[in-house]
Design a protein around this motif. Structure first.
Motif, PDB file in Angstrom:
ATOM      1  N   ARG A 108      37.703  38.127  33.675  1.00  0.00           N
ATOM      2  CA  ARG A 108      37.627  39.322  32.823  1.00  0.00           C
ATOM      3  C   ARG A 108      38.024  40.584  33.574  1.00  0.00           C
ATOM      4  N   GLN A 109      37.899  40.574  34.906  1.00  0.00           N
ATOM      5  CA  GLN A 109      38.404  41.701  35.680  1.00  0.00           C
ATOM      6  C   GLN A 109      39.924  41.766  35.582  1.00  0.00           C
TER       7      GLN A 109
ATOM      8  N   LEU B 276      41.595  40.718  32.912  1.00  0.00           N
ATOM      9  CA  LEU B 276      41.878  41.227  31.558  1.00  0.00           C
ATOM     10  C   LEU B 276      41.740  42.740  31.492  1.00  0.00           C
ATOM     11  N   SER B 277      40.805  43.320  32.277  1.00  0.00           N
ATOM     12  CA  SER B 277      40.599  44.767  32.226  1.00  0.00           C
ATOM     13  C   SER B 277      41.764  45.540  32.804  1.00  0.00           C
ATOM     14  N   ARG B 278      42.683  44.872  33.552  1.00  0.00           N
ATOM     15  CA  ARG B 278      43.850  45.564  34.099  1.00  0.00           C
ATOM     16  C   ARG B 278      45.054  45.466  33.183  1.00  0.00           C
TER      17      ARG B 278
ATOM     18  N   PHE C 211      41.663  39.993  24.721  1.00  0.00           N
ATOM     19  CA  PHE C 211      41.876  41.180  25.534  1.00  0.00           C
ATOM     20  C   PHE C 211      40.575  41.538  26.236  1.00  0.00           C
ATOM     21  N   ALA C 212      40.627  42.603  27.002  1.00  0.00           N
ATOM     22  CA  ALA C 212      39.416  43.017  27.731  1.00  0.00           C
ATOM     23  C   ALA C 212      38.325  43.468  26.770  1.00  0.00           C
ATOM     24  N   ASP C 213      38.689  43.986  25.572  1.00  0.00           N
ATOM     25  CA  ASP C 213      37.678  44.526  24.652  1.00  0.00           C
ATOM     26  C   ASP C 213      37.444  43.645  23.433  1.00  0.00           C
TER      27      ASP C 213
ATOM     28  N   HIS D 294      30.912  38.429  39.397  1.00  0.00           N
ATOM     29  CA  HIS D 294      31.437  39.357  38.395  1.00  0.00           C
ATOM     30  C   HIS D 294      32.758  39.968  38.836  1.00  0.00           C
ATOM     31  N   THR D 295      32.889  40.233  40.139  1.00  0.00           N
ATOM     32  CA  THR D 295      34.128  40.864  40.635  1.00  0.00           C
ATOM     33  C   THR D 295      35.300  39.902  40.567  1.00  0.00           C
TER      34      THR D 295
END
Length: 530
Positions: free
Chosen positions: A456-457, A459-461, A490-492, A451-452
């Motif tokens: 997608r990590q 994308l969250s930045r 995007f992240a969301d 997960h780390t």
């Protein structure tokens, strides 16, 4: 045109010119006091002399302290120390260079570079970039190793040789300059470039990154003290090993890296284990596991056999009482037959006496006597039968008591054996549960690591992933056709878009300025570095 040999200019040899320059400089600068910062100092030479440089913002001069003067110095020389040196200027004809022969040396304060380095170290440490809590664990056996170093130096050859010798792995080399003005930007771009690679594909993201360089002076290693390099290493999702200089050299990159190696060769050793040792350990553990399993099976088999031998058979438990019963039955039948025979003989004698007497009286007396004898015989038979029945009943009660006691004893033995079996079963169950818990924890740590390291990590930045209508990711603007339907992730969530053919004269749409800070991601052109 005149010949050069016909001029009046005197002709010198190289040695004569060097000697003349040496005498001129020594006569003009026989005693000077020079203030500067010590650089490129590596301690006294094997001969006892000490060689280093004195520098300021604009120039640098070589300096040497002979063995006799070095032992009398009060101040301890160290890299970056600002000093005031007293001595004379001379030349070294072998290289046609000048140098300062130091006779006395006094400290003048910490050098400018060391002061700047210490100030930058305190600032970055206050932000928590050097905390041990944020450092990542290195993978035990990485599939791909990324190396950031010069492609032409001995460092990369040492690393590749050491990795192939211990455990051959796929190595990606990102060529950079390891000193100079562009060193810091190229190293930071290499770290960000390795992190931007996909997790799967022909050129996948490495599992660990090694940043390596050979030894050098503080100025040579200064590129690894730049803030851009430190922040790029702190934002790296891939574990990072720093191997800058020799064991005594420390840079800010060493503090922020997940692991510091004293030399590039040591970095390669820390990145991969020894294949032969792993194979030997696995084989030894396999043999120990098989031997332990066989010993456990043999011990359980022996315990089962012992329990089987300890449990009596049902036939053996009732054999002795049955034998006693058979003997008592045989004795009873024999006694009954003897009694009948005795009565029969007595009756025959009476009949003979009756026949020898007068028939009426004798028959009457004989009849009375016969009746008495019949009553006595009947009572005797009843008494004998009662006594035999009482004896048999007593023997039956004793047999039942002995059988119950024996059954109770065997039941207690069976209960103890069952308790031992339950205890062994509980210990086996606890051992299996412990192994399952260890495996479950390992799976959870691997899932957390997956997960780390997922995209997608990223994308969250604030990054976005652009795909075409078929869901394939687009990496270059040239791959986008005007009017094509795009999907931007995007992240969301996802947003559809249509590509337009925008000309240089057209005015691009205004985009709200994004805040930029020390930790903001930097967009650099990294494709040319491969």
């Amino acid at each position: 045109m005149s010949d050069a040999s016909s001029t009046n200019a005197p002709e010198f040899t190289v040695s004569e010119l060097s000697g003349a320059l040496k005498r001129t400089i020594e006569d003009r600068f026989s005693l000077v006091r020079l203030r500067g910062e010590i650089s490129n100092y590596r301690g006294p030479h094997s001969s006892g002399h000490a060689y280093f440089c004195l520098k300021d913002q604009g120039a640098r001069i070589d300096a040497v302290i002979w063995k006799g003067n070095f032992t009398r110095l009060k101040a301890k020389l160290q890299e970056g120390l600002e000093v005031v040196a007293t001595g004379k200027v001379t030349t070294f004809p072998g290289k046609s260079s000048y140098q300062l022969i130091v006779e006395n040396l006094e400290p003048a304060g910490v050098g400018a570079l060391m002061a700047l380095l210490e100030e930058r170290r305190r600032m970055l440490a206050a932000e928590g970039l050097f905390d041990d809590a944020r450092k990542q664990l290195l993978p035990f056996l990485p599939e791909t190793i990324g190396v950031v170093t010069s492609p032409t130096g001995a460092v990369i050859r040492d690393i590749l040789h050491r990795i192939s010798e211990r455990f051959p792995r796929h190595v990606l080399v990102w060529p950079v300059r390891v000193q100079g003005e562009s060193c810091a930007a190229e190293v930071a771009a290499a770290i960000e470039g390795f992190n931007a690679l996909p997790e799967q594909g022909p050129l996948k993201r490495p599992d660990v990154i090694i940043i390596a360089r050979g030894g050098g002076s503080l100025e040579d290693l200064w590129g690894f003290n730049e803030e851009i390099v430190v922040r790029a290493a702190a934002e790296s999702l891939v574990p990072l090993i720093s191997a800058i200089g020799h064991e005594t050299d420390w840079t800010l990159l060493d503090h922020v890296a997940d692991l510091r190696a004293p030399t590039p060769t040591a970095a390669a050793e820390k990145a991969v284990p020894v294949r032969a040792e792993l194979a030997g350990t696995i084989a030894d553990l396999g043999r120990r596991h098989m031997a332990a399993s066989l010993r456990l099976l043999e011990r359980r088999r022996a315990e089962f056999r012992a329990l089987c031998r300890a449990m009596p058979q049902g036939e053996d438990m009732i054999a002795l009482p049955r034998q006693r019963y058979d003997r008592a039955t045989s004795a009873l039948q024999s006694a009954k037959a003897k009694a009948l025979d005795h009565r029969r003989l007595a009756l025959a004698g009476l009949a003979h006496r009756l026949a020898s007497q007068s028939p009426q009286a004798k028959m009457a007396r004989a009849g009375q006597k016969l009746e008495g004898l019949a009553h006595r015989l009947s009572r005797g038979l009843h008494a004998a039968q009662a006594q035999r029945a009482q004896t048999l009943d007593h023997m039956g009660r004793r047999l039942g008591t002995a059988f119950a006691a024996r059954r109770h004893l065997e039941s207690e033995r069976l209960t103890a054996a069952a308790h031992r079996l339950r205890t062994l079963d509980q210990r086996l169950t606890r051992a299996i549960d412990a192994q399952c818990a260890l495996a479950r924890n390992r799976l959870e740590r691997l899932d957390q690591l997956l997960h780390t390291l997922g995209y997608r990590q990223v994308l969250s930045r604030g990054f976005a992933l652009v795909r075409d209508a078929e869901g394939r990711p687009l990496r270059r603007a040239a791959d986008v056709i005007a009017g094509a339907v795009l999907d931007i992730e995007f992240a969301d969530g996802h947003r559809p878009a249509i590509a337009t053919d925008q000309t240089p004269d057209s005015k691009p749409p205004r985009v709200a300025p994004r805040p930029r800070g020390p930790g903001a991601a930097r967009k650099t052109d990294q494709g040319r570095l491969f």
